[in-house]
Design an enzyme around this catalytic site. Structure first.
Site, short mmCIF file in Angstrom:
data_model
loop_
_atom_site.label_atom_id
_atom_site.label_comp_id
_atom_site.label_asym_id
_atom_site.label_seq_id
_atom_site.Cartn_x
_atom_site.Cartn_y
_atom_site.Cartn_z
N LYS A 188 -35.73 -45.28 -8.31
CA LYS A 188 -35.56 -46.58 -8.23
C LYS A 188 -34.94 -46.77 -6.66
CE LYS A 188 -33.00 -50.12 -8.18
NZ LYS A 188 -32.78 -50.64 -7.16
N GLU A 264 -22.94 -39.52 -6.16
CA GLU A 264 -22.44 -39.63 -4.92
C GLU A 264 -22.19 -41.01 -4.36
OE1 GLU A 264 -22.17 -39.78 -1.26
OE2 GLU A 264 -24.22 -39.34 -1.17
N CYS A 300 -21.47 -43.53 3.78
CA CYS A 300 -20.55 -43.33 2.76
C CYS A 300 -19.60 -42.33 3.57
CB CYS A 300 -21.28 -42.47 1.61
SG CYS A 300 -22.06 -40.95 2.09
N GLU A 398 -13.31 -49.19 1.06
CA GLU A 398 -14.49 -48.80 1.71
C GLU A 398 -15.04 -50.09 2.38
OE1 GLU A 398 -17.96 -47.40 -0.45
OE2 GLU A 398 -18.16 -45.98 1.25
#
Ligand SMILES: NC(=O)C1=CN([C@@H]2O[C@H](COP(=O)(O)OP(=O)(O)OC[C@H]3O[C@@H](n4cnc5c(N)ncnc54)[C@H](OP(=O)(O)O)[C@@H]3O)[C@@H](O)[C@H]2O)C=CC1
Ligand SMILES: CCCCCC/C=C/C(=O)O
Length: 496
Positions: A188, A264, A300, A398
């Site tokens: 996906k 992750e 990330c 973040e």
């Protein structure tokens, strides 16, 4: 293939927009589609199949059928290796086109896609192809009456859910080991960058990966991603993305078949600069500008939080502001561009809000404005935020944009304490000439990867994963990635 400016973007003619199932492109149920926008212009690029729950069911069925038939899962590792090497060769042969697809679809600078992203995919697929016939089981230390074999078997059907920031790389880090180990996969891709995954599936078939082994269900996260997460016939989910959605996959697993889940997720990675770097401060600032602004900070492990010794902080901030101002922001297809647009309008609004809030709270902000608005794209100039409290949102959250916050420290202990003052734990970087300081700090910082004297996520041989809310259940990259995609089995023999 057409290279175009942002105002006249044309995708390569090989681009397909249907789902990929059983070795062929098919429409989604009811021919449903979603709009795929260009981050560089804000305009519709194309319409892509929107997989429904029943489309996901059909893809999982196809994957299971292929797995049970054994045409991939049961052939020898050497045979799988040969096919995967061909797959890597085909990716390499089509690298320019794949780079163009990701650049247009995700707004990534074309030179990054050509020089970093796609070569890394080729390397990754080759590395796992080469590895698979060199990974052995074990024999346990029994007495002479027994033989204890510990073997690894492919897990079965693997659901792969990935984000848009490195559409090719996060995919390759998962499909490489999953396919090498003999699994069937259902991918996906992100709604915001669905196109390259479809091309990889087509190239996999051309390389000889049997129909049904590699399926792609583009679509919406809360529909197609959720259906995959809740599916009772999916054995493993491997996910990269936000911590918020990562948590959902744990719930999906708990509410269905307790599938294995590997996550992750994000980070707020500290970059620690000690005073003994004073004579090389320019070099350090250049490296850390790359760490913070590469891919527009949509990474990330972005080095979005710099901790710098107070004796060199003022000089360092000046250098970082210069480096930020020198970065060329613009059309991702322009070869001079270093930073493209942010992925979508809401991302730009969110990033600008963080910058405005920091400024209102008294921070000094260099750069950090909406630019090139006439293009319709989502461009923000890189921002360096100074004079900011360690608890402010710009230091803690973040942001996933080109924003770096700088905080001073006086002692090694304080640097470690600031570095660990976060729920995240994906990556860190320490700059010093003192090997003892470097190793003490590397051991003390709670992060999955700690680089010394240069921003890095390691290479394909090193596992990549996070501590705290940055990671769960497994690692990408390295031989350790096979742990995500294999089940351990003990075969216990009594010798009579
Ligand atoms: N660690 C990393 O590399 C990344 C971290 N992030 C962080 O996440 C934030 C949001 O980015 P985004 O890309 O939207 O990341 P998400 O975590 O929202 O999306 C990642 C993947 O999960 C899918 N997904 C979304 N919602 C669901 C759901 N309810 N059930 C199942 N699957 C779902 C997405 O599909 P769809 O695309 O259709 O929403 C996408 O394929 C970023 O701003 C950043 O902070 C983001 C990307 C990468
Ligand atoms: C050139 C390889 C780049 C890989 C970076 C992958 C980042 C992953 C992430 O944001 O999860």
């Amino acid at each position: 293939m057409t290279h175009a400016t942002a105002s006249t973007i044309e995708l390569p003619t090989s681009v397909r927009t249907q789902m990929y199932r059983d070795g062929a492109f098919v429409d989604a149920e009811g021919s449903a589609t979603f709009e795929n926008l260009s981050p560089a212009t804000g305009r519709v690029l194309n319409h892509v199949a929107a997989a429904s729950e029943s489309d996901v069911d059909a893809a999982v069925e196809s994957a299971r059928r292929a797995f049970d038939a054994g045409l991939w899962s049961k052939i020898s590792p050497a045979e799988r290796k040969a096919v995967l090497l061909k797959f890597a060769d085909l990716i390499e042969a089509n690298a320019a086109e794949l780079a163009l697809i990701d650049s247009i679809d995700a707004g990534k600078p074309i030179t990054d896609c050509e020089e970093l992203d796609i070569p890394d995919v080729v390397l990754t697929i080759r590395w796992y192809a080469e590895a698979i016939d060199k990974v052995f089981g074990k024999v346990s230390p029994t007495g002479s009456d027994n033989l204890g074999l510990i073997v690894r078997e492919p897990s079965g059907v693997v659901g792969i859910v990935v984000p848009w920031n490195f559409p090719s790389n996060t995919l390759s880090w998962k499909i490489g080991p999953a396919l090498a180990a003999g699994n069937s996969i259902v991918v996906k891709p992100a709604e915001l960058s669905p196109l390259s995954a479809l091309r990889y599936a087509e190239l996999a078939t051309e390389a000889g990966i049997p129909a049904g082994v590699f399926n792609v269900v583009p679509g919406l996260g809360h529909v197609a991603g959720k259906a995959l997460g809740l599916h009772n016939d999916v054995d493993v989910i491997t996910f990269t993305g936000s911590t918020e959605v990562g948590r959902m996959f744990l719930r999906y697993a708990a509410d269905s078949n307790l599938k294995q889940v590997a996550l992750e997720m994000g980070g707020k990675s500290p970059q620690i600069v000690f005073a003994d770097m004073e004579s090389q401060l320019d070099e350090v600032a250049e490296d850390l500008a790359g760490a913070a602004f590469w891919n527009g900070g949509q990474n990330c492990s972005a080095g979005s939080r710099i901790l710098v010794h107070n004796s060199v902080k003022s000089a360092f901030v000046t250098l970082m502001a210069e480096k930020a101002a020198a970065r060329k922001v613009g059309d991702p297809l322009d070869r001079e561009t270093e930073i493209g647009p942010l992925i979508e309008a809401s991302a730009r609004e969110r990033v600008l809000r963080y910058i405005d809030d920091a400024r209102s709270a008294g921070a000094v902000v260099h750069g950090g404005a909406a630019i090139l608005e006439e293009t319709g794209g989502f461009f923000v100039s890189p921002a360096v935020v100074d004079s900011v409290g360690k608890d402010s949102a710009v230091v803690r959250d973040e942001i996933f944009g080109p924003v770096v916050a700088i905080v001073g420290f006086d002692t090694e202990e304080e640097a470690i304490s600031l570095a660990n003052d976060t729920e995240y734990g994906l990556a860190a970087n320490v700059w010093t000439h003192d090997i003892d300081v470097a190793l003490r700090v590397a051991r003390a910082v709670r992060a999955g990867t700690v680089a010394v004297n240069g921003f890095s996520e390691g290479d394909i041989s090193t596992p990549f994963g996070g501590f705290g809310i940055s990671g769960f259940g497994g690692h990408d990259k390295g031989l350790e990635a096979f742990d995500q995609y294999t089940e351990l089995k003990t075969i216990w023999v009594t010798i009579r």
